[in-house]
Design a protein around this motif. Structure first.
Motif, mmCIF file in Angstrom:
data_model
loop_
_atom_site.group_PDB
_atom_site.id
_atom_site.type_symbol
_atom_site.label_atom_id
_atom_site.label_comp_id
_atom_site.label_asym_id
_atom_site.label_seq_id
_atom_site.Cartn_x
_atom_site.Cartn_y
_atom_site.Cartn_z
ATOM 1 N N VAL A 169 0.872 -1.169 0.000
ATOM 2 C CA VAL A 169 0.000 0.000 0.000
ATOM 3 C C VAL A 169 0.913 1.224 0.000
ATOM 4 C CG1 VAL A 169 -1.799 1.277 1.216
ATOM 5 C CG2 VAL A 169 -1.808 -1.231 1.235
ATOM 6 N N ASP A 221 -5.400 0.355 -0.425
ATOM 7 C CA ASP A 221 -5.475 0.825 0.958
ATOM 8 C C ASP A 221 -5.338 -0.358 1.914
ATOM 9 O OD1 ASP A 221 -8.046 -0.453 1.049
ATOM 10 O OD2 ASP A 221 -8.931 1.355 0.179
ATOM 11 N N ARG A 261 1.511 7.379 5.132
ATOM 12 C CA ARG A 261 1.290 8.428 4.141
ATOM 13 C C ARG A 261 2.222 9.614 4.361
ATOM 14 N NH1 ARG A 261 -1.166 6.155 -0.122
ATOM 15 N NH2 ARG A 261 -2.978 4.947 0.504
#
Length: 380
Positions: free
Chosen positions: A48, A74, A95
């Motif tokens: 991811v 995700d 992230r």
């Protein structure tokens, strides 16, 4: 004697169900077992995307473990992919990160073998993370700005502590199984299983020949009981031999199975076929009707195969159960094939196993001959 043996082979070939269950079904089982161990050469790892994903991919690409990287959108998709078996494991990258990669999530199936992949991912994350944190520390001390700090770290080539892997048991059992071809293990075990089960169920034909008066009519001519017994035994052996030959030849040609030294392997096949034929003949002499022969032959054959290591290698048995397994000819056959196929042994190396199989054949064959001669006299 030859006429009785010929009848047994003709009955085998003319019955179309025998063509499948005796000749084709064993090959199908060997193929299915082999496919279970085929696996993919590369472990499928879902990723991811997050910060520094490109650097992490570069690190994973240099790993000695063959990895196939699969893009996942995700964390929920990663969990679903691992649960469904679409990927072996999944890595969820953060992230955002301040100075380093921060927390990296590793998703794995509890029943999976992900230790090697986990180690590779940890090493790759460390290789990406350590330079970033070193640069952040330089910047935090006010010694340089972010760009200059990263340049300095790259110039001195800051590396994490190297991860070393040690393989134990080199040359032992793990190495033996690792050296096997995809279908090698299943071919030898299923040969022993099906040759024996076919001979045991073949005892039905012996019972029918007795009960239908076929043997009485043969004895009415110039044929001795000894010749009848020898003919029935030769017929059982011919069926077992044909089946074994088909399994060996077909698996070698279709699945590239390595049977090892041909002389040693051939000796094991011949002696085990003798044992199976003798066991089937003994059943045919002792049992009263076809229902007993068909009803007892299969479960006894399967039980002996399970105990003898045809479903699970004997090396994984507890010591007591492994010793008990020696009461079955299958165990001696499996040990012999292990020596020949996995360790490259020859005829001399399997002499103890060949001697044991010869003993089984003599005891079962002698008992079958005595029981059948007695049965012929009674029926007459």
């Amino acid at each position: 004697m030859l006429a009785l043996a010929r009848v047994a082979v003709v009955r085998l070939v003319r019955d179309r169900t025998n063509i499948f269950f005796v000749l084709l079904f064993p090959l199908l089982i060997v193929m299915l077992i082999g496919l279970q161990f085929s696996g993919s050469a590369a472990a499928r790892v879902g990723i991811v995307d997050g910060v520094h994903a490109a650097d992490l991919r570069d690190q994973l690409a240099t790993s000695e473990v063959d990895l196939e990287l699969v893009e996942l959108p995700d964390v929920d998709a990663a969990r679903a992919a691992v649960e469904a078996g679409d990927v072996d494991t999944a890595v969820v990258l953060p992230r955002t990160a301040e100075g380093g990669t921060d927390e990296v999530a590793f998703i794995a199936n509890p029943g999976g073998s992900d230790l090697a992949v986990r180690s590779v991912v940890q090493a790759a994350v460390a290789a990406v993370d350590v330079p970033l944190r070193a640069a952040a520390a330089i910047e935090g001390l006010g010694l340089a700005d972010a760009a200059t700090a990263r340049t300095l770290v790259d110039e001195v080539d800051v590396q994490p502590v190297p991860l070393t892997t040690t393989t134990v048991g080199d040359g032992g059992l793990a190495a033996e199984f690792a050296g096997l071809g995809q279908f090698d293990l299943g071919a030898s075990t299923q040969l022993l299983l099906f040759v024996f089960i076919t001979s045991m169920t073949g005892s039905v034909a012996v019972v029918q020949a007795r009960r239908w008066g076929v043997l009485d009519r043969v004895l009415a001519g110039p044929t001795s009981p000894g010749s009848v017994v020898a003919g029935l035994a030769l017929g059982q052996l011919a069926v077992a031999g044909v089946q074994a030959l088909v399994i060996v030849a077909a698996t070698a040609l279709l699945f590239d199975v390595n049977w090892g030294d041909p002389v040693a392997a051939g000796a094991v096949v011949v002696l085990f076929s003798l044992v199976a034929a003798a066991a089937g003949l003994l059943f045919g002499a002792l049992l009263r009707n076809e229902e007993q022969a068909s009803g007892l032959g299969v479960p006894i054959s399967l039980g002996a195969a399970v105990l003898g290591g045809c479903m699970l290698p004997l090396e994984f048995f507890p010591d007591g159960l492994r010793t008990l397994a020696n009461i079955t000819p299958h165990a001696w056959g499996n040990v012999a094939f292990a020596e020949i196929v996995r360790r490259g042994g020859g005829l001399v190396d399997v002499l103890p196993q060949l001697t044991a199989l010869a003993g089984f054949a003599l005891v079962l064959g002698g008992g079958a001959a005595l029981a059948l001669r007695r049965r012929l006299m009674i029926d007459a």
